[in-house]
Design a protein around this motif. Sequence first.
Motif, PDB file in Angstrom:
ATOM      1  N   ILE A   1      46.672 -32.558 -18.054  1.00  0.00           N
ATOM      2  CA  ILE A   1      46.941 -32.145 -19.435  1.00  0.00           C
ATOM      3  C   ILE A   1      45.719 -31.452 -20.009  1.00  0.00           C
ATOM      4  CG2 ILE A   1      47.444 -32.970 -21.756  1.00  0.00           C
ATOM      5  CD1 ILE A   1      49.122 -35.122 -20.566  1.00  0.00           C
TER       6      ILE A   1
ATOM      7  N   ARG B   1      53.700 -28.191 -26.579  1.00  0.00           N
ATOM      8  CA  ARG B   1      54.130 -29.279 -25.711  1.00  0.00           C
ATOM      9  C   ARG B   1      54.849 -28.727 -24.473  1.00  0.00           C
ATOM     10  NH1 ARG B   1      57.176 -32.121 -29.653  1.00  0.00           N
ATOM     11  NH2 ARG B   1      55.485 -31.687 -31.088  1.00  0.00           N
ATOM     12  N   GLN B   2      55.714 -27.737 -24.745  1.00  0.00           N
ATOM     13  CA  GLN B   2      56.454 -27.158 -23.620  1.00  0.00           C
ATOM     14  C   GLN B   2      55.518 -26.492 -22.631  1.00  0.00           C
ATOM     15  OE1 GLN B   2      59.040 -25.037 -26.296  1.00  0.00           O
ATOM     16  NE2 GLN B   2      60.810 -25.719 -25.130  1.00  0.00           N
TER      17      GLN B   2
ATOM     18  N   ILE C   1      52.409 -27.216 -22.011  1.00  0.00           N
ATOM     19  CA  ILE C   1      51.703 -28.228 -21.235  1.00  0.00           C
ATOM     20  C   ILE C   1      52.625 -28.786 -20.151  1.00  0.00           C
ATOM     21  CG2 ILE C   1      50.713 -30.546 -21.378  1.00  0.00           C
ATOM     22  CD1 ILE C   1      49.602 -29.716 -24.109  1.00  0.00           C
ATOM     23  N   TRP C   2      53.872 -28.997 -20.533  1.00  0.00           N
ATOM     24  CA  TRP C   2      54.831 -29.537 -19.580  1.00  0.00           C
ATOM     25  C   TRP C   2      55.025 -28.569 -18.417  1.00  0.00           C
ATOM     26  CZ3 TRP C   2      56.452 -33.790 -17.861  1.00  0.00           C
ATOM     27  CH2 TRP C   2      57.652 -33.898 -17.162  1.00  0.00           C
ATOM     28  N   GLN C   3      55.085 -27.262 -18.735  1.00  0.00           N
ATOM     29  CA  GLN C   3      55.220 -26.265 -17.667  1.00  0.00           C
ATOM     30  C   GLN C   3      54.030 -26.311 -16.715  1.00  0.00           C
ATOM     31  OE1 GLN C   3      55.727 -22.555 -19.676  1.00  0.00           O
ATOM     32  NE2 GLN C   3      57.804 -23.054 -20.339  1.00  0.00           N
ATOM     33  N   GLN C   4      52.836 -26.425 -17.304  1.00  0.00           N
ATOM     34  CA  GLN C   4      51.622 -26.485 -16.477  1.00  0.00           C
ATOM     35  C   GLN C   4      51.658 -27.718 -15.573  1.00  0.00           C
ATOM     36  OE1 GLN C   4      48.459 -24.857 -16.314  1.00  0.00           O
ATOM     37  NE2 GLN C   4      49.464 -23.078 -17.195  1.00  0.00           N
ATOM     38  N   MET C   5      52.112 -28.834 -16.190  1.00  0.00           N
ATOM     39  CA  MET C   5      52.152 -30.095 -15.463  1.00  0.00           C
ATOM     40  C   MET C   5      53.076 -30.003 -14.252  1.00  0.00           C
ATOM     41  SD  MET C   5      50.704 -33.082 -16.357  1.00  0.00           S
ATOM     42  CE  MET C   5      51.947 -34.333 -16.134  1.00  0.00           C
ATOM     43  N   LYS C   6      54.206 -29.315 -14.458  1.00  0.00           N
ATOM     44  CA  LYS C   6      55.184 -29.260 -13.381  1.00  0.00           C
ATOM     45  C   LYS C   6      54.623 -28.527 -12.165  1.00  0.00           C
ATOM     46  CE  LYS C   6      58.948 -28.079 -15.778  1.00  0.00           C
ATOM     47  NZ  LYS C   6      60.309 -27.714 -16.133  1.00  0.00           N
TER      48      LYS C   6
ATOM     49  N   MET D   1      52.042 -34.463 -11.177  1.00  0.00           N
ATOM     50  CA  MET D   1      53.455 -34.785 -11.288  1.00  0.00           C
ATOM     51  C   MET D   1      53.764 -36.050 -10.480  1.00  0.00           C
ATOM     52  SD  MET D   1      55.478 -33.407 -13.180  1.00  0.00           S
ATOM     53  CE  MET D   1      57.041 -34.182 -13.496  1.00  0.00           C
TER      54      MET D   1
END
Lengths: 335, 308, 300, 321
Positions: free
Chosen positions: C290, C21-22, C24-29, C35
Amino acid sequence: MEKELLRVENLTTSFCIDDQYYAAVDDLSFAVHENEIVAIVGESGCGKSALALSIMQLHDKKRTKSEGSIIYKGTNLLNEAESKLNKVRGRHISMIFQEPLTALNPLMTVGKQIEESLHYHTDLSKKQQKAKTLTLLEQVGIPYPKRTYKQYPHELSGGMRQRVMIAIAVACSPSLVIADEPTTALDVTIQAQILDLLKDIQQKTKMGIIFITHDLGVVAEIADQVIVMYAGQIVEKGSVKTILERPLHPYTKSLLHSIPTVKKEKNRLHVIQGMVPSIAKMNRSGCRFKERIPWISVQSHAQFPRLHEVEPGHFVRCTCYKQFHFPKEGGTAIR
Amino acid sequence: MTLLKVEDIKVYFPIRGGLFHTVVDHVRAVDGVSFELQKGETYGLVGESGSGKSTTGKAIVKLHQVTAGTITFQGKDLTYLSRGEMKPFRKDIQMIFQDPYSSLNPKKRVLDIIAEPIRNFERVSVTEERKIVQQYLERVGLNPDSIYKYPHEFSGGQRQRIGIARSLTLKPKLIIADEPVSALDVSVQAQVLNFLQDLQKEFQLTYLFVGHDLGVIRHMCDRIGVMYRGRLVEEGTSQDIYKNPQHIYTKRLMAAVPDLSPDARGQKIGLRKQVAEEYKQLYSTFFDENGRAYDLKPISATHKVALP
Amino acid sequence: MELNVNTEKHGQPIQITPSGRQLIWQQMKKDRLAMGSFILLVSILLFVYSAAFVMDAEEVARINLRALHQPPSLEHWLGTDYGGRDVFGQLIIGTRNSFTISFCITLLTALIGLTTGLVAGYFGGVTDHVVMRIIDFIISLPTTMFIIVLVTIIPEFTIWSFILVMTLFYWTGKARLIRSKVLAERELDYVQASQTLGTPHWKIMFFQIFPNVSSIIIVNFILNLAGNIGLESALTYLGFGLPESTPSLGTLISYARNPDVLEHKWWVWLPASVMILVMMLSINFVGQAIKRATDARQRR
Amino acid sequence: MWKFIVRRLLMMIPQLFILSVLVFMMAKAMPGDALGGREIDPRANPDVIEAQREKMGLNDPWHEQYIRWVSNVSKGDWGVSYTHKVQVTDVIEDRIWNTVNLALLTLIFTYLIAIPLGLISGRYSDSWIDKVITGYTYIGFATPMFIFAIIMLFVFGFSLDLFPTGGSVNPTVEEGTFAYVLSKINHMILPAFSTAIVSTTVIIQYLRNEVIDNKMKDFVRTAKAKGVPETNIYTHHVLRNSFLPIAAFLGYEITGLVGGAVIIETIFNYPGIGQLFLSSVHARDFSVVTAVVMMTGFATLLGTLLSDIILSIVDPRIRID
């Protein structure tokens, strides 16, 4: 000595990983002569396949760069344009791959795939191409050439597919064939057949072969010259007898001691400590094998960590071999 | 003492075809195989791809349904047990898989992977469980602190050792090792093989070792069965098989194994030619009209060959 | 012997790897478009749900004959419709209804699709064969027409019957996707390993295989959510979606079936159209980001 | 291969049976005589209605009614339309060609856009042109077709007045003339193009992925090692292998178009089957509704059949058994 076919000098091939280039083949030099089989041995990640693809220049140009020279018939292939290379590939230097199922186009008949080679490199008419293809299929020991000509790769067994690959490779009578682990995916009886076939064709045509493998048994069966690679470099080079019977480099020795063979009863195998370093994390200074033989003193590497000739035709990297011995607990195995 | 007895087992897979997708024929993956494992020994099943060696191994742990025959473990017939009835025997018979990459769930931590069998069979506290896992990790030579890592952080050889640790947690009596080193590089292979030998001594394990590499099989096994097209063609001690092969298929297999000394090269090519010739000529004496090998017949106290 | 082994223990610092999850969140940012879409979407939803909460739905739905088809003004920010109702108010309530209902449909189809997909893919054989024939059949039906007919013949049509009818037809795609992934997953040795370790089938399905297909399910869920907003409003546009008591974005757009409204009274249908476009685009951008992030992680 | 096709055709029999049962059940759930379209006056006295129903056979056991309906339908008798007062088949015949023509033109547009864009985007992946194309596919994928169609109609039909905003042909031109054909096409362009531009994005993405997958394949490397020039590698090896799954899309595309017809024809006020279906539902003309559902159901089943058959022909790997 036979005529020199291909000369690789100071070849360095680097891959781009996260915007940084790392050498997978590091300052490599060797030569292949006519009527000679040069085996390149090493574990996965040592750069042997990268070397094969570099000679053919089949790497993705955007992510790879090659320096040094690859001299074939007086021209440096690294400087040639793609169109010139296409005249060399398949005609003068050809290649056999490891996995014959994926290396053949699943939607094209076997015959068409062999003819493709003839189409680009010869002036044969359609009819002559077909005749030549049928002869080739027969030469590589396919029992029913006419039927196989019309079949698709998935309809053939693994051994038959590899025979087809060989037919494609030798179709235009190249002077050099690069075989990248051609028997790794095959059963041992099929492997023996393919090795015998390659040897047979090679002896008839006097072509040179660069034979890439991880299997020292296969090396013993087929090679004339052996190059042992570790971490992108040559660590030992010499004739097959020298390397297998009088190896010097600790890596070559360790490899030989870690193979269980049919000749030996149950015994202890030697274990090479640690892992093959990945190209991005490798320590590139000094002897690259030193981390894996920590019981050998550091000084023994410091002396001369370069490839040098110890007797005519026998090259070894580093001088640590002079002090090398197997750890007591590890290998009681003796060849 | 006989630990496992396999009698005339057959594993057939249906081939569907024709207009209505009916079963038109069967793939006889395993076609009447019998052998026995004595406690504490290593029995090798060797053969080429498609010989049915892996299917035989997997049939014993019920990953494949047996079509006919019986499998007896410590005197109890396992062949037709339901999943539930089989459960107590799962503790005694464990398996090591070929591919160290796919045999560990990539989404699970090492702790969860190794603790999976414990959770199925025993009720232990979380701390206790962690202690057991760390103990086995250490036993297979991995850092006990790595329990919270994921499989992709390990190399192939390390993963294979995690797989071995997992199979050891239930203290099994029999381990079926399905080509445990064929996906590994030679140096790593040596390490895993040494491990298997040490563990055998330590835990008094019995191995059924399935493989295709004749060098590895010789190195590991006391007795060997050679499989070809779903049948055993020869069985004996490793001396019998390697020094005195009797079946033409075994001979062909031996002749194909590369020799480490380059001097023997010419001789080997000659031997292979000779054996191939022999194979062609004697095919009809060693195989029946359907190309099926005959039943095993003893030719000495330890050595059996498929002869008419 | 021990010596060989021990070397690997040392020099390996214990590193705590970030969870999926983390990552994916890093990639998203890093992905500015995704974003931005995410922030936009969250603000729209926050605004709409809180505004709809304080708004008087009956007031919005009250016909005001003195203010028919008024263009935007200070009093009616987006003008009024043919009944003199405030378009802005309807937009808020419509957005809330459309989103909530689409979410319910997506959730239901995901549950059904996940279960059937897991069961069919894991057990294979006859089970799989039967389930797949049913799915193939439903997929090859003219879905829109069947839904419209069902909507007309169901007595006492409510939101719930609409959700059920939609679910009836739209679980199949998910089931098929998950089944194909599970089928591939099942071939991996870890599933066989679990079987030999005595783990029961249901545990293997939900605790071993499920985590490995979860990223696909999440991506598919998000993309479907966007798709379902479109589907719901399209059906409502045709007059066969939500019952009239529950206005949705499609209701506002359906006024454009009158050429006069379409040509001259853009304020009635355009805001709802833009709202759907913005929501679907931003949900999609988030979903695609995602998807790229999970693909990149798998490549490693 | 032929065995596969025959088996696939045989599978149509249970599918058609289930489809007909479903349609029959829906028709029975509709008020009145949805299968025959004969009138029953709901205001009449209950006894009269009952007598009428009895006479029409509406009170017979359902299987008898089902068999009667199926045999009528197989003879081409779909009952009478309540609003149009003619045979249902006549009503449908008037409209069906409009829908077929529109679907064909949409298909042509869809593939005309998808094939070049997909190939360029795949071959030159990660170049700026690929980024533009992928950007378009992301947006297109996320756009609901009906909203896009409404906006297209608003912009090109009403505001710019470039295309007609309804009907299938200009009523003033004479049938059979060249102008008539032109007018027909002119009426189809806007709906067909609006549909194509959105629905093609899925195919572009698919084709792009296929090309990228294929160009990484080992056999492409083999071809390079043979000395095949880059362009020929694309034409001989990559393209053929990439088109294969696209061919299989055709059937699903047809299924999708039939479903989309209801919406597109309504928006563009185009007199085809979809619009007929919707107006019949509104007018409670259930005999037409039943017939249309049954027929389009059959058409979509044929669409998937077509997909499977095309795939079995182009892929030698499926030609087993």
